[in-house]
Design a protein around this motif. Structure first.
Motif, PDB file in Angstrom:
ATOM      1  N   GLU A  90       0.858  -1.186   0.000  1.00 32.52           N
ATOM      2  CA  GLU A  90       0.000   0.000   0.000  1.00 32.52           C
ATOM      3  C   GLU A  90       0.896   1.238   0.000  1.00 32.52           C
ATOM      4  OE1 GLU A  90      -2.437   2.636  -0.490  1.00 32.52           O
ATOM      5  OE2 GLU A  90      -3.344   0.644  -0.388  1.00 32.52           O
ATOM      6  N   SER A  91       0.927   1.921  -1.127  1.00 28.20           N
ATOM      7  CA  SER A  91       1.793   3.097  -1.260  1.00 28.20           C
ATOM      8  C   SER A  91       1.082   4.392  -0.896  1.00 28.20           C
ATOM      9  CB  SER A  91       2.303   3.203  -2.698  1.00 28.20           C
ATOM     10  OG  SER A  91       1.233   3.523  -3.577  1.00 28.20           O
ATOM     11  N   GLY A  92      -0.254   4.344  -0.835  1.00 26.01           N
ATOM     12  CA  GLY A  92      -1.009   5.558  -0.575  1.00 26.01           C
ATOM     13  C   GLY A  92      -1.177   6.432  -1.803  1.00 26.01           C
ATOM     14  N   GLY A  95       2.213   1.836 -16.444  1.00 22.55           N
ATOM     15  CA  GLY A  95       2.300   2.880 -15.426  1.00 22.55           C
ATOM     16  C   GLY A  95       3.690   3.469 -15.405  1.00 22.55           C
ATOM     17  N   HIS A  96       4.170   3.824 -14.201  1.00 24.60           N
ATOM     18  CA  HIS A  96       5.492   4.436 -14.041  1.00 24.60           C
ATOM     19  C   HIS A  96       6.188   3.847 -12.826  1.00 24.60           C
ATOM     20  CE1 HIS A  96       3.360   7.369 -16.544  1.00 24.60           C
ATOM     21  NE2 HIS A  96       4.563   7.649 -17.026  1.00 24.60           N
ATOM     22  N   VAL A  97       7.510   3.979 -12.784  1.00 31.85           N
ATOM     23  CA  VAL A  97       8.278   3.548 -11.625  1.00 31.85           C
ATOM     24  C   VAL A  97       8.958   4.776 -11.014  1.00 31.85           C
ATOM     25  CG1 VAL A  97      10.377   2.935 -12.933  1.00 31.85           C
ATOM     26  CG2 VAL A  97       9.929   1.853 -10.722  1.00 31.85           C
ATOM     27  N   PHE A  98       8.965   4.811  -9.679  1.00 26.51           N
ATOM     28  CA  PHE A  98       9.553   5.914  -8.933  1.00 26.51           C
ATOM     29  C   PHE A  98      10.525   5.357  -7.904  1.00 26.51           C
ATOM     30  CE2 PHE A  98       5.285   7.030 -10.311  1.00 26.51           C
ATOM     31  CZ  PHE A  98       5.503   8.223 -10.992  1.00 26.51           C
ATOM     32  N   ASP A  99      11.442   6.192  -7.442  1.00 23.65           N
ATOM     33  CA  ASP A  99      12.466   5.718  -6.500  1.00 23.65           C
ATOM     34  C   ASP A  99      12.125   6.043  -5.047  1.00 23.65           C
ATOM     35  OD1 ASP A  99      12.929   8.429  -6.449  1.00 23.65           O
ATOM     36  OD2 ASP A  99      14.994   8.308  -7.149  1.00 23.65           O
ATOM     37  N   ASP A 100      10.841   5.988  -4.695  1.00 25.20           N
ATOM     38  CA  ASP A 100      10.414   6.266  -3.323  1.00 25.20           C
ATOM     39  C   ASP A 100       9.700   5.066  -2.688  1.00 25.20           C
ATOM     40  OD1 ASP A 100       8.061   6.283  -4.777  1.00 25.20           O
ATOM     41  OD2 ASP A 100       7.437   8.293  -4.166  1.00 25.20           O
ATOM     42  N   GLY A 101      10.056   3.873  -3.118  1.00 24.20           N
ATOM     43  CA  GLY A 101       9.418   2.663  -2.605  1.00 24.20           C
ATOM     44  C   GLY A 101      10.139   2.073  -1.412  1.00 24.20           C
ATOM     45  N   PRO A 102       9.614   0.968  -0.901  1.00 26.87           N
ATOM     46  CA  PRO A 102      10.193   0.319   0.279  1.00 26.87           C
ATOM     47  C   PRO A 102      11.381  -0.576  -0.069  1.00 26.87           C
ATOM     48  CG  PRO A 102       8.294  -0.915  -0.457  1.00 26.87           C
ATOM     49  CD  PRO A 102       8.395   0.293  -1.364  1.00 26.87           C
ATOM     50  N   ALA A 103      12.068  -1.032   0.962  1.00 23.22           N
ATOM     51  CA  ALA A 103      13.120  -2.037   0.808  1.00 23.22           C
ATOM     52  C   ALA A 103      12.445  -3.316   0.318  1.00 23.22           C
ATOM     53  CB  ALA A 103      13.819  -2.261   2.144  1.00 23.22           C
ATOM     54  N   PRO A 104      13.086  -4.162  -0.375  1.00 21.08           N
ATOM     55  CA  PRO A 104      14.524  -4.143  -0.600  1.00 21.08           C
ATOM     56  C   PRO A 104      14.977  -3.354  -1.831  1.00 21.08           C
ATOM     57  CG  PRO A 104      13.635  -6.192  -1.433  1.00 21.08           C
ATOM     58  CD  PRO A 104      12.479  -5.418  -0.827  1.00 21.08           C
ATOM     59  N   THR A 105      14.072  -2.914  -2.693  1.00 19.65           N
ATOM     60  CA  THR A 105      14.495  -2.263  -3.937  1.00 19.65           C
ATOM     61  C   THR A 105      14.482  -0.739  -3.865  1.00 19.65           C
ATOM     62  OG1 THR A 105      12.263  -2.194  -4.864  1.00 19.65           O
ATOM     63  CG2 THR A 105      13.581  -4.183  -5.320  1.00 19.65           C
ATOM     64  N   GLY A 106      13.636  -0.169  -3.006  1.00 20.74           N
ATOM     65  CA  GLY A 106      13.474   1.278  -2.970  1.00 20.74           C
ATOM     66  C   GLY A 106      12.654   1.814  -4.133  1.00 20.74           C
ATOM     67  N   LEU A 107      12.006   0.911  -4.878  1.00 19.44           N
ATOM     68  CA  LEU A 107      11.239   1.307  -6.055  1.00 19.44           C
ATOM     69  C   LEU A 107       9.741   1.178  -5.809  1.00 19.44           C
ATOM     70  CD1 LEU A 107      13.390  -0.444  -8.797  1.00 19.44           C
ATOM     71  CD2 LEU A 107      13.434   1.968  -8.131  1.00 19.44           C
ATOM     72  N   ARG A 108       8.979   2.025  -6.514  1.00 22.86           N
ATOM     73  CA  ARG A 108       7.515   1.961  -6.479  1.00 22.86           C
ATOM     74  C   ARG A 108       7.021   1.859  -7.921  1.00 22.86           C
ATOM     75  NH1 ARG A 108       3.713   6.413  -6.754  1.00 22.86           N
ATOM     76  NH2 ARG A 108       5.481   7.772  -6.277  1.00 22.86           N
ATOM     77  N   TYR A 109       6.641   0.653  -8.310  1.00 18.06           N
ATOM     78  CA  TYR A 109       6.025   0.431  -9.612  1.00 18.06           C
ATOM     79  C   TYR A 109       4.556   0.772  -9.440  1.00 18.06           C
ATOM     80  CZ  TYR A 109      10.223  -1.846 -11.341  1.00 18.06           C
ATOM     81  OH  TYR A 109      11.506  -2.104 -11.746  1.00 18.06           O
ATOM     82  N   CYS A 110       4.175   1.951  -9.872  1.00 14.88           N
ATOM     83  CA  CYS A 110       2.831   2.493  -9.714  1.00 14.88           C
ATOM     84  C   CYS A 110       2.051   2.164 -10.988  1.00 14.88           C
ATOM     85  CB  CYS A 110       2.950   3.993  -9.489  1.00 14.88           C
ATOM     86  SG  CYS A 110       1.455   4.796  -8.979  1.00 14.88           S
ATOM     87  N   MET A 111       1.191   1.147 -10.922  1.00 10.39           N
ATOM     88  CA  MET A 111       0.570   0.582 -12.112  1.00 10.39           C
ATOM     89  C   MET A 111      -0.908   0.934 -12.222  1.00 10.39           C
ATOM     90  SD  MET A 111       3.118  -1.117 -13.481  1.00 10.39           S
ATOM     91  CE  MET A 111       4.046   0.341 -13.009  1.00 10.39           C
ATOM     92  N   ASN A 112      -1.370   1.072 -13.435  1.00  7.98           N
ATOM     93  CA  ASN A 112      -2.800   1.225 -13.695  1.00  7.98           C
ATOM     94  C   ASN A 112      -3.450  -0.134 -13.511  1.00  7.98           C
ATOM     95  OD1 ASN A 112      -3.265   4.037 -14.841  1.00  7.98           O
ATOM     96  ND2 ASN A 112      -1.544   3.344 -16.077  1.00  7.98           N
ATOM     97  N   GLY A 113      -4.411  -0.222 -12.598  1.00  6.77           N
ATOM     98  CA  GLY A 113      -5.083  -1.494 -12.364  1.00  6.77           C
ATOM     99  C   GLY A 113      -5.797  -2.020 -13.612  1.00  6.77           C
ATOM    100  N   VAL A 114      -6.272  -1.119 -14.461  1.00 10.75           N
ATOM    101  CA  VAL A 114      -6.951  -1.503 -15.709  1.00 10.75           C
ATOM    102  C   VAL A 114      -6.012  -2.301 -16.613  1.00 10.75           C
ATOM    103  CG1 VAL A 114      -7.943  -0.548 -17.827  1.00 10.75           C
ATOM    104  CG2 VAL A 114      -8.569   0.403 -15.639  1.00 10.75           C
ATOM    105  N   ALA A 115      -4.712  -2.082 -16.494  1.00  8.04           N
ATOM    106  CA  ALA A 115      -3.734  -2.760 -17.334  1.00  8.04           C
ATOM    107  C   ALA A 115      -3.341  -4.134 -16.794  1.00  8.04           C
ATOM    108  CB  ALA A 115      -2.478  -1.899 -17.491  1.00  8.04           C
TER     109      ALA A 115
END
Length: 131
Positions: free
Chosen positions: A62-64, A104-124
């Motif tokens: 859950e990224s919010g 969608g897009h990927v951002f560098d504000d995600g959790p460990a272990p990668t620190g990435l947030r793959y923010c995806m369109n649920g429709v896709a």
């Protein structure tokens, strides 16, 4: 796997209008509208256009942000990255590696272990629960 290519007419016959707008025309669904935001079951997330395995439920969090988010793809070959300069900013667009659908897009504000947030369109995405 070899690259999946179809005509616009073929994609339109395969996808709903909203799926086509998101995946083929690089659209974005409204934040908070995807039923996949609340999906908590174990399973796998596939490309709605071609069925390619994209993400595992174990990497979902859950990224919010209002969109289904993951900290890693299913494997390195599942998705491709592309520079997106729309909206007067530079972002990293994520596409299905097999059919080039916009996810969608990927951002560098995600959790460990990668620190990435793959923010995806649920429709896709198409969710397949584990049995």
């Amino acid at each position: 796997m070899s690259r999946i290519e179809k005509s616009d007419a073929d994609w339109k016959s395969l996808l709903t209008d909203e799926q086509y707008r998101i995946t083929r025309q690089h659209g974005t669904e409204r934040a908070g509208t995807s039923p996949l935001n609340a999906e908590k079951r174990d399973g796998h997330y596939h490309c709605v256009a071609c069925g390619n395995l994209l993400f595992h439920s174990g990497t979902k969090y859950e990224s919010g942000s209002g969109w289904p988010s993951f900290y890693a793809p299913a494997n390195e070959e599942a998705v491709t990255e592309h520079v997106d300069r729309k909206l007067f900013m530079k972002r990293t667009e994520i596409r299905c590696a097999d059919c080039d659908s916009h996810l969608g897009h990927v951002f560098d504000d995600g959790p460990a272990p990668t620190g990435l947030r793959y923010c995806m369109n649920g429709v896709a995405l198409q969710f397949e629960p584990e049995e």
